[in-house]
Design an enzyme around this catalytic site. Structure first.
Site, mmCIF file in Angstrom:
data_model
loop_
_atom_site.group_PDB
_atom_site.id
_atom_site.type_symbol
_atom_site.label_atom_id
_atom_site.label_comp_id
_atom_site.label_asym_id
_atom_site.label_seq_id
_atom_site.Cartn_x
_atom_site.Cartn_y
_atom_site.Cartn_z
ATOM 1 N N GLY A 66 -67.110 13.851 25.231
ATOM 2 C CA GLY A 66 -66.394 14.842 26.038
ATOM 3 C C GLY A 66 -64.969 14.550 26.454
ATOM 4 O O GLY A 66 -64.327 15.438 27.008
ATOM 5 N N GLY A 78 -62.180 13.964 24.637
ATOM 6 C CA GLY A 78 -61.108 14.196 23.654
ATOM 7 C C GLY A 78 -60.139 15.297 24.080
ATOM 8 O O GLY A 78 -60.512 16.234 24.797
ATOM 9 N N CYS A 120 -61.315 18.549 22.765
ATOM 10 C CA CYS A 120 -62.766 18.668 22.873
ATOM 11 C C CYS A 120 -63.114 19.607 24.015
ATOM 12 O O CYS A 120 -62.497 19.548 25.074
ATOM 13 C CB CYS A 120 -63.310 17.275 23.140
HETATM 14 P P1 5GP Z 1 -58.100 12.248 21.665
HETATM 15 O O1 5GP Z 1 -57.516 10.924 21.294
HETATM 16 O O2 5GP Z 1 -57.439 13.391 20.959
HETATM 17 O O3 5GP Z 1 -58.206 12.456 23.135
HETATM 18 O O4 5GP Z 1 -59.636 12.212 21.164
HETATM 19 C C1 5GP Z 1 -59.955 12.014 19.804
HETATM 20 C C2 5GP Z 1 -61.448 12.148 19.644
HETATM 21 O O5 5GP Z 1 -61.922 13.431 20.056
HETATM 22 C C3 5GP Z 1 -61.937 12.042 18.211
HETATM 23 O O6 5GP Z 1 -61.922 10.741 17.709
HETATM 24 C C4 5GP Z 1 -63.339 12.631 18.334
HETATM 25 O O7 5GP Z 1 -64.279 11.684 18.802
HETATM 26 C C5 5GP Z 1 -63.173 13.686 19.412
HETATM 27 N N1 5GP Z 1 -63.116 15.037 18.824
HETATM 28 C C6 5GP Z 1 -62.358 15.472 17.805
HETATM 29 N N2 5GP Z 1 -62.564 16.781 17.575
HETATM 30 C C7 5GP Z 1 -63.489 17.174 18.470
HETATM 31 C C8 5GP Z 1 -64.149 18.425 18.715
HETATM 32 O O8 5GP Z 1 -63.885 19.451 18.105
HETATM 33 N N3 5GP Z 1 -65.089 18.419 19.706
HETATM 34 C C9 5GP Z 1 -65.392 17.294 20.417
HETATM 35 N N4 5GP Z 1 -66.350 17.391 21.336
HETATM 36 N N5 5GP Z 1 -64.775 16.114 20.221
HETATM 37 C C10 5GP Z 1 -63.851 16.065 19.256
#
Ligand code: 5GP
Length: 342
Positions: free
Chosen positions: A177, A179, A182
Site C-alpha cells: 500500500g 507506493g 498505488c
Molecule cells: P514508489 O517508489 O513509486 O512509491 O513505489 C513503487 C512500488 O509500488 C512498486 O515497486 C510496487 O511494489 C508498487 N506498485 C506499483 N504499481 C502498483 C499498483 O498499481 N498498485 C499497487 N498496489 N502497488 C503498485
C-alpha cells in the site's frame, strides 16, 4: 475483529536524531554493502533497486544504474530481448529477472536462463500472502537453486518467515500500500505503514539470516535514508526514478522536448488495458496514473540520493551504510499532512 493498538509509523512520522560523534567525512562513507544469501551466493554493491514497473524497470535503467546499483527488470520484455540483455558482459549482477504467477512467465525464465546468465530473480505478486504464492517461490527455488530469489510483497513478520522458511526466498520484498501510484489502501482498506513494516520485517528476516527489500513510499532521498535506517537491506524505488531519460513509455513533449512522462501503477487501468486485455469483471484497479515531470539523467538523481545517505551517516556517526541502522534513533514527529493518503 481485533484492533492492534500499537502505533505504526510511516516515513513522515519520524526524523533521525543527530548525534555527537567523531563524524566521518561524507566522502569517506562507504555505501557499498556485501550480502551473503541463504542460497550461498554473495552480492556486493549499493543496495538501491529500480522497481519492476514497465516505465522504470528498463534495460536502459539497468545499464545506467548497475553496477553498483540494481534494477528489477519489468516482466513484459520478450524472451529474445532478455536473452540479449543477460548475454551482455557484466549485467547479471545488476539486474533481476521478474516473474509473476503465470506459467508462461515461469517458462520464459526457464528459456532465458538456458541461453543467458541470469543470476537473480524477483517473484512478484501484489498480494504475497497466498499459499499459491509461497508454493510458486519454492518451485522457483527448487528448479533454480543457484538463483538469488527475491519474493514479495508482504508487510508483516509472519509472512516474511513463511517466505524465508517455506518458500526458501533470499530476500523478501516489503510494502503493501505505500507506493506512489498505488491505491490499495483506498480501494481495499488494506495496508501497513511502511516504516513500521520495514522495522518489524527486517527484525524477523535478520533473525533467520534473510534479507528485506523495502518497496514503495520513498518520495525524497530522506525517505531512502529512513528505510535503510529502519533496517532495510535493499530499497526499491519507482516514482523517484520515473521521468528520467532511462524510462520507457509515453512522454509528453513540447517543442520537441520532453516535459513529462505518463507514470502508472502496474495494477492501474492503464497497465491492465495494456497487458491483461483490460480489467476483469471481478477485479478493481489498485493503481493510478500520474504525470511526472521530466528529470534528465537518472545518475543526477542518484547522486542526490547517495549524497543524502552519506550526509545522514555523518550526522549519526556511521562510517558505513551498514552501520546506519544501529547508529539511528528515530524521533516521533507530527504528520505534516495528517492523512495516510496524502
Ligand atoms: P514508489 O517508489 O513509486 O512509491 O513505489 C513503487 C512500488 O509500488 C512498486 O515497486 C510496487 O511494489 C508498487 N506498485 C506499483 N504499481 C502498483 C499498483 O498499481 N498498485 C499497487 N498496489 N502497488 C503498485
Amino acid at each position: 475483529m481485533r484492533i492492534d493498538n500499537d502505533p505504526k509509523l510511516d516515513f513522515d512520522d519520524v526524523l533521525i536524531r543527530p548525534k555527537r560523534s567523531e563524524a566521518p567525512s561524507r566522502a569517506s562513507v562507504e555505501l557499498a554493502r556485501e550480502y551473503r544469501f541463504l542460497n550461498g551466493g554473495t552480492w556486493r554493491g549499493v543496495p538501491i533497486v529500480a522497481a519492476n514497473m514497465d516505465t522504470v524497470g528498463t534495460f536502459a535503467m539497468a545499464r545506467a544504474l548497475g553496477p553498483p546499483m540494481l534494477t528489477c527488470l519489468h516482466k513484459h520484455y520478450p524472451e529474445e530481448a532478455l536473452v540479449d540483455f543477460f548475454g551482455e558482459e557484466g549485467r547479471a549482477d545488476s539486474a533481476f529477472f521478474t516473474v509473476g504467477l503465470q506459467d508462461d512467465e515461469y517458462d520464459k525464465l526457464a528459456a532465458v536462463k538456458k541461453k543467458a546468465d541470469v543470476r537473480m530473480v524477483c517473484v512478484d505478486a501484489a498480494n504475497g500472502y497466498t499459499k499459491y504464492f509461497v508454493e510458486r517461490v519454492k518451485r522457483i527455488r527448487d528448479a533454480f537453486p543457484e538463483l538469488v530469489v527475491m519474493a514479495g510483497n508482504v508487510a508483516t513478520p509472519d509472512m516474511v518467515q513463511e517466505l524465508l522458511i517455506s518458500g526458501a526466498a533470499d530476500i523478501v520484498k516489503i510494502g503493501i500500500g505505500p507506493g506512489s501510484v498505488c491505491t490499495t489502501r483506498r480501494t481495499t482498506g488494506v495496508g501497513y505503514p511502511q516504516l513500521s513494516a520495514i522495522i518489524e520485517c527486517a527484525d524477523a528476516a535478520h533473525g533467520l539470516r534473510g534479507h528485506v527489500c523495502a518497496d514503495g513510499g520513498c518520495r525524497y532521498p530522506g525517505d531512502v535514508v529512513k528505510a535503510f535506517a529502519a533496517g532495510a537491506d535493499f530499497v526499491m524505488l519507482g516514482g523517484m526514478l520515473a521521468g528520467h531519460d532511462e524510462c520507457e513509455g509515453t512522454w509528453v513533449e513540447e517543442d520537441g522536448r520532453r516535459v513529462a512522462l505518463e507514470f502508472y501503477g502496474m495494477s492501474s487501468r492503464e497497465a491492465l488495458d495494456k497487458y491483461a486485455g483490460g480489467r476483469r469483471d471481478y477485479r478493481a484497479c489498485e493503481g493510478r496514473a500520474v504525470s511526472v515531470p521530466y528529470k534528465g539523467p537518472v545518475l543526477d538523481t542518484m547522486q542526490e540520493v547517495a549524497g543524502g545517505i552519506r550526509s545522514a551517516c555523518a550526522y549519526v556517526g556511521a562510517t558505513r551504510l551498514k552501520d546506519l541502522s544501529k547508529c539511528t534513533t528515530f524521533v516521533l514527529c507530527q504528520r505534516p499532512h495528517g492523512s495516510m493518503f496524502a
